[in-house]
Scaffold this active site. Structure first.
Site, PDB file in Angstrom:
ATOM      1  N   LYS A   1       8.497  -1.109   9.456  1.00  0.00           N
ATOM      2  CA  LYS A   1       7.502  -1.276   8.388  1.00  0.00           C
ATOM      3  C   LYS A   1       7.183  -2.763   8.195  1.00  0.00           C
ATOM      4  O   LYS A   1       6.024  -3.128   7.969  1.00  0.00           O
ATOM      5  CB  LYS A   1       8.000  -0.668   7.074  1.00  0.00           C
ATOM      6  CG  LYS A   1       8.040   0.848   7.030  1.00  0.00           C
ATOM      7  CD  LYS A   1       6.688   1.529   7.165  1.00  0.00           C
ATOM      8  CE  LYS A   1       5.795   1.337   5.965  1.00  0.00           C
ATOM      9  NZ  LYS A   1       4.550   2.185   6.058  1.00  0.00           N
TER      10      LYS A   1
ATOM     11  N   THR B   1       6.595  -0.517   1.866  1.00  0.00           N
ATOM     12  CA  THR B   1       7.814  -0.187   1.137  1.00  0.00           C
ATOM     13  C   THR B   1       8.537  -1.440   0.656  1.00  0.00           C
ATOM     14  O   THR B   1       8.393  -2.517   1.242  1.00  0.00           O
ATOM     15  CB  THR B   1       8.745   0.618   2.072  1.00  0.00           C
ATOM     16  OG1 THR B   1      10.018   0.765   1.455  1.00  0.00           O
ATOM     17  CG2 THR B   1       8.965  -0.083   3.409  1.00  0.00           C
ATOM     18  N   ASP B   2       9.372  -1.266  -0.360  1.00  0.00           N
ATOM     19  CA  ASP B   2      10.209  -2.380  -0.819  1.00  0.00           C
ATOM     20  C   ASP B   2      11.352  -2.674   0.155  1.00  0.00           C
ATOM     21  O   ASP B   2      11.999  -3.723   0.064  1.00  0.00           O
ATOM     22  CB  ASP B   2      10.770  -2.103  -2.226  1.00  0.00           C
ATOM     23  CG  ASP B   2      11.628  -0.842  -2.324  1.00  0.00           C
ATOM     24  OD1 ASP B   2      11.794  -0.137  -1.313  1.00  0.00           O
ATOM     25  OD2 ASP B   2      12.138  -0.566  -3.435  1.00  0.00           O
ATOM     26  N   GLU B   3      11.623  -1.727   1.080  1.00  0.00           N
ATOM     27  CA  GLU B   3      12.781  -1.905   1.969  1.00  0.00           C
ATOM     28  C   GLU B   3      12.606  -3.090   2.914  1.00  0.00           C
ATOM     29  O   GLU B   3      13.582  -3.573   3.488  1.00  0.00           O
ATOM     30  CB  GLU B   3      13.033  -0.628   2.785  1.00  0.00           C
ATOM     31  CG  GLU B   3      13.340   0.545   1.902  1.00  0.00           C
ATOM     32  CD  GLU B   3      14.091   1.676   2.582  1.00  0.00           C
ATOM     33  OE1 GLU B   3      14.606   1.479   3.700  1.00  0.00           O
ATOM     34  OE2 GLU B   3      14.160   2.748   1.979  1.00  0.00           O
TER      35      GLU B   3
ATOM     36  N   TYR C   1      13.914   1.589  10.405  1.00  0.00           N
ATOM     37  CA  TYR C   1      12.746   1.972   9.601  1.00  0.00           C
ATOM     38  C   TYR C   1      12.128   0.757   8.921  1.00  0.00           C
ATOM     39  O   TYR C   1      10.934   0.476   9.081  1.00  0.00           O
ATOM     40  CB  TYR C   1      13.124   3.024   8.553  1.00  0.00           C
ATOM     41  CG  TYR C   1      12.086   3.161   7.453  1.00  0.00           C
ATOM     42  CD1 TYR C   1      10.816   3.676   7.726  1.00  0.00           C
ATOM     43  CD2 TYR C   1      12.358   2.742   6.138  1.00  0.00           C
ATOM     44  CE1 TYR C   1       9.852   3.781   6.726  1.00  0.00           C
ATOM     45  CE2 TYR C   1      11.395   2.844   5.144  1.00  0.00           C
ATOM     46  CZ  TYR C   1      10.148   3.366   5.438  1.00  0.00           C
ATOM     47  OH  TYR C   1       9.189   3.456   4.457  1.00  0.00           O
TER      48      TYR C   1
END
Ligand code: NAD
Ligand code: DAU
Length: 353
Positions: free
Chosen positions: A162, A132-134, A158
């Site tokens: 990741k 993810t970009d997060e 989260y």
């Protein structure tokens, strides 16, 4: 044969369905079927010998080793994760367990299997990690978008979990030579999206006559990508990506949450008009998400330059398709609504509504 983890979830199921529409090569689909896994989504594949479903946890080493030994995949595509930021704030343990420990366990099993392959098969093998970009944290309004070299700065349990999984995947390449690829993608939307996430939640609340809960001032920005475009990017990276590289995937489509909700209301006003008034009347501002990242944006030039991928859908076409899909699939929605989702909605919104 390829092995997909998390293929009963939102993106994984879209990937499995798209793949089998385009390929004869089979898929072994390993999924734990958490609240987010929904086999009803894959109903159209029942009886199709190209799809083998295995109900297992990626953290169950013997189960994963058995699947690898039995099906001998040429690639593993790792979608399985706990994926919802709000849930990670209420209960981070499952995120560390699946996203970090689960990914580690999977990597160990895959490394063991990969070591049994002959030289050609080892060279051709791929482990593609869907991230993810997060992991890059939050941007200010005038910051450039995230590129593959942006430093990691995850802000939620989260995104931290990741990020941990991304680092493990990287290390397995650097240390053991496992042929890995990683994709870091922006916010997806489209069919089969579990209605805890912004877009499906707003569509379903709107048509149920419920409030549309916008966090904070509604000005947080996300970069939206239609899910089949993400699946196409993953297929492209799998077939042509350079081993050990990471690829950012995004829609070139930044938008503030309130604007997204306005667009959805306007589409619904057109496609399923209310007896009186607009769906916009249902919008309410609720307590903000703790630590809420302000802005995500992806610089997707590397995957375009090196591999020729670009999104096919615009936000206008993708959002219309998405709203239409939810209107056309009331049974899927009902099935989801009778599950754990109801309890979750109570936990999340009871204090703000
Ligand atoms: P999802 O929550 O809809 O689906 C996750 C799937 O993984 C479910 O089917 C679930 O049952 C399964 N799963 C969870 N824990 C498992 C375990 N321990 N073992 C086996 N299966 C397990 O998630 P999604 O939105 O489809 O996201 C898929 C992947 O893409 C995730 O890795 C996520 O981090 C990443 N991603 C998502 C988005 C997005 O906008 N949704 C964007 C970028 C990246
Ligand atoms: O950026 C990629 C990520 O996108 C993925 O890695 C995650 O798995 C995925 O869940 C998604 O994370 P977000 O937190 O951005 O998505 P979500 O749909 O939960 O929220 C989108 C934005 O909308 C965010 O700014 C919070 C806001 N929001 C969300 C909900 C559920 C609201 O305002 N109201 C809501 O009820």
């Amino acid at each position: 044969m390829i092995l997909v983890t998390g293929g009963a979830g939102f993106i994984g199921s879209n990937f499995v369905l798209d793949w089998l529409r385009q390929h004869d090569e089979g898929i072994v689909n390993v999924d734990k079927l958490t609240y987010a896994g929904n086999l009803a989504t894959l109903k159209s594949l029942s009886g199709d010998p190209r799809h083998i479903f295995v109900h297992a946890d990626i953290g169950d080493a013997p189960a994963i080793e058995r699947v690898l030994a039995e099906h001998r995949p040429r690639a593993v595509l790792h979608f399985a994760a706990e994926s919802h930021v709000d849930r990670s704030i209420h209960g981070p343990a499952a995120f560390v367990q699946t996203n970090v420990v689960g990914t580690f366990t999977l990597l160990e099993a895959v490394r063991g299997y990969w070591n049994t392959l002959d030289a050609d098969a080892r060279l051709a093998f791929r482990f593609l990690h869907v991230s993810t970009d997060e992991v890059f944290g939050s941007l200010n309004a005038d910051d450039p978008p995230f590129s593959e070299t942006t430093a990691y700065a995850p802000n939620s349990p989260y995104s931290a979990s990741k990020a941990g999984s991304d680092h493990l995947v990287r290390a397995y390449h650097h240390t053991y030579g496992l042929p890995v690829l990683t994709t870091n993608c922006s916010n997806n939307y489209g069919p089969h999206h579990f209605p805890e996430k912004l877009i499906p939640l707003m569509i379903l609340n709107a048509i149920d006559g419920k409030s549309l809960p916008v966090y904070g001032d509604g000005k947080n920005v996300r970069d939206w990508l239609y899910v089949s475009d993400h699946c196409a990017a993953i297929r492209t990276v799998l077939s042509a990506g350079r081993v050990g590289e990471t690829y950012n995937v995004g829609g070139w489509n930044e938008m503030a949450n309130l604007d997204v909700v306005h667009l959805l209301c306007d589409l619904l006003d057109e496609m399923k008009p209310k007896a009186s008034g607009s769906y916009r009347d249902q919008i309410t501002f609720v307590t903000d998400r703790p630590g809420h990242d302000r802005r995500y944006a992806i610089d997707a030039r590397k995957i375009e330059r090196e591999l020729g991928w670009r999104p096919a859908e615009t936000f206008a076409t993708g959002l219309r398709k998405t709203v239409q899909w939810y209107l056309d699939h009331p049974q899927w929605v009902r099935d989801v609504a009778t599950g754990d989702y109801r309890k979750w909605v109570q936990t999340q919104y009871s204090s703000s509504n």
